[in-house]
Motif scaffolding. Structure first.
Motif, short mmCIF file in Angstrom:
data_model
loop_
_atom_site.label_atom_id
_atom_site.label_comp_id
_atom_site.label_asym_id
_atom_site.label_seq_id
_atom_site.Cartn_x
_atom_site.Cartn_y
_atom_site.Cartn_z
N ALA A 98 39.81 14.21 44.45
CA ALA A 98 38.43 14.64 44.65
C ALA A 98 37.91 15.24 43.35
O ALA A 98 38.56 16.07 42.72
CB ALA A 98 38.34 15.67 45.76
N VAL A 129 30.52 16.08 45.77
CA VAL A 129 31.94 15.74 45.87
C VAL A 129 32.07 14.23 45.79
O VAL A 129 31.40 13.50 46.51
CB VAL A 129 32.56 16.25 47.19
CG1 VAL A 129 34.00 15.81 47.30
CG2 VAL A 129 32.45 17.75 47.30
N ARG A 130 32.93 13.77 44.90
CA ARG A 130 33.26 12.35 44.80
C ARG A 130 34.75 12.19 45.08
O ARG A 130 35.55 13.03 44.66
CB ARG A 130 32.92 11.81 43.42
CG ARG A 130 31.43 11.80 43.16
CD ARG A 130 31.12 11.37 41.77
NE ARG A 130 31.50 12.46 40.87
CZ ARG A 130 31.61 12.34 39.56
NH1 ARG A 130 31.38 11.18 38.98
NH2 ARG A 130 31.95 13.36 38.81
N THR A 131 35.14 11.13 45.76
CA THR A 131 36.55 10.94 46.11
C THR A 131 37.03 9.57 45.63
O THR A 131 36.25 8.62 45.53
CB THR A 131 36.77 11.04 47.62
OG1 THR A 131 35.99 10.06 48.29
CG2 THR A 131 36.43 12.41 48.14
N ASN A 135 37.74 14.36 54.37
CA ASN A 135 36.47 13.77 53.98
C ASN A 135 35.73 14.73 53.04
O ASN A 135 36.21 15.82 52.75
CB ASN A 135 35.63 13.40 55.21
CG ASN A 135 35.37 14.56 56.11
OD1 ASN A 135 35.34 15.71 55.68
ND2 ASN A 135 35.17 14.29 57.39
N LYS A 136 34.56 14.32 52.59
CA LYS A 136 33.82 15.10 51.60
C LYS A 136 33.37 16.45 52.13
O LYS A 136 33.37 17.44 51.41
CB LYS A 136 32.62 14.31 51.09
CG LYS A 136 33.02 13.09 50.29
CD LYS A 136 31.81 12.34 49.79
CE LYS A 136 32.24 11.12 49.01
NZ LYS A 136 31.09 10.44 48.42
N ARG A 188 34.42 20.06 50.52
CA ARG A 188 33.40 21.02 50.12
C ARG A 188 33.67 22.39 50.75
O ARG A 188 33.64 23.42 50.08
CB ARG A 188 32.02 20.52 50.54
CG ARG A 188 30.90 21.50 50.27
CD ARG A 188 29.61 21.05 50.90
NE ARG A 188 29.26 19.70 50.53
CZ ARG A 188 28.36 19.39 49.59
NH1 ARG A 188 27.72 20.35 48.97
NH2 ARG A 188 28.10 18.14 49.31
#
Length: 99
Positions: free
Chosen positions: A82, A57-59, A37-38, A42
């Motif tokens: 990511a 953070v973009r996924t 996950n984000k 990170r």
């Protein structure tokens, strides 16, 4: 997700023309674990690279492609990408210095 360490989250950087142009704005692209996950992404980036602070953070979940070998059809593996935005006062990632 069963006991994934921070060094298991990031697989490899994405080296494309668009990702290289984004590095001037402190935006880096990585292939990551599909179940990460984000928050995990990170933490992994901040622990792996010294002096780096992640702002955003973009996924993206990328589905596998349909491939054919002879008359048999199959699918390639699913991937997760990511896109990591660093803060303005953050250091650059040294992995990309010579590119």
């Amino acid at each position: 997700m069963a006991n994934v360490q921070y060094y298991d989250v990031i697989f490899k950087p994405v080296i494309t023309e668009q990702s290289m142009n984004d590095m001037a704005d402190k935006v880096y692209t990585f292939y990551v674990h599909p179940e990460a996950n984000k928050v995990m992404i990170r933490e992994a980036v901040e622990k792996m690279f010294d002096g780096v602070k992640v702002a955003k953070v973009r996924t993206l979940n990328l589905g596998g492609k349909k491939k054919r070998r002879g008359y048999i059809y199959g699918m390639t593996a699913n991937k997760k990408k990511a896109i990591v935005q660093l803060t303005e006062d953050s250091k650059d990632i040294e992995l990309f210095e010579g590119l």
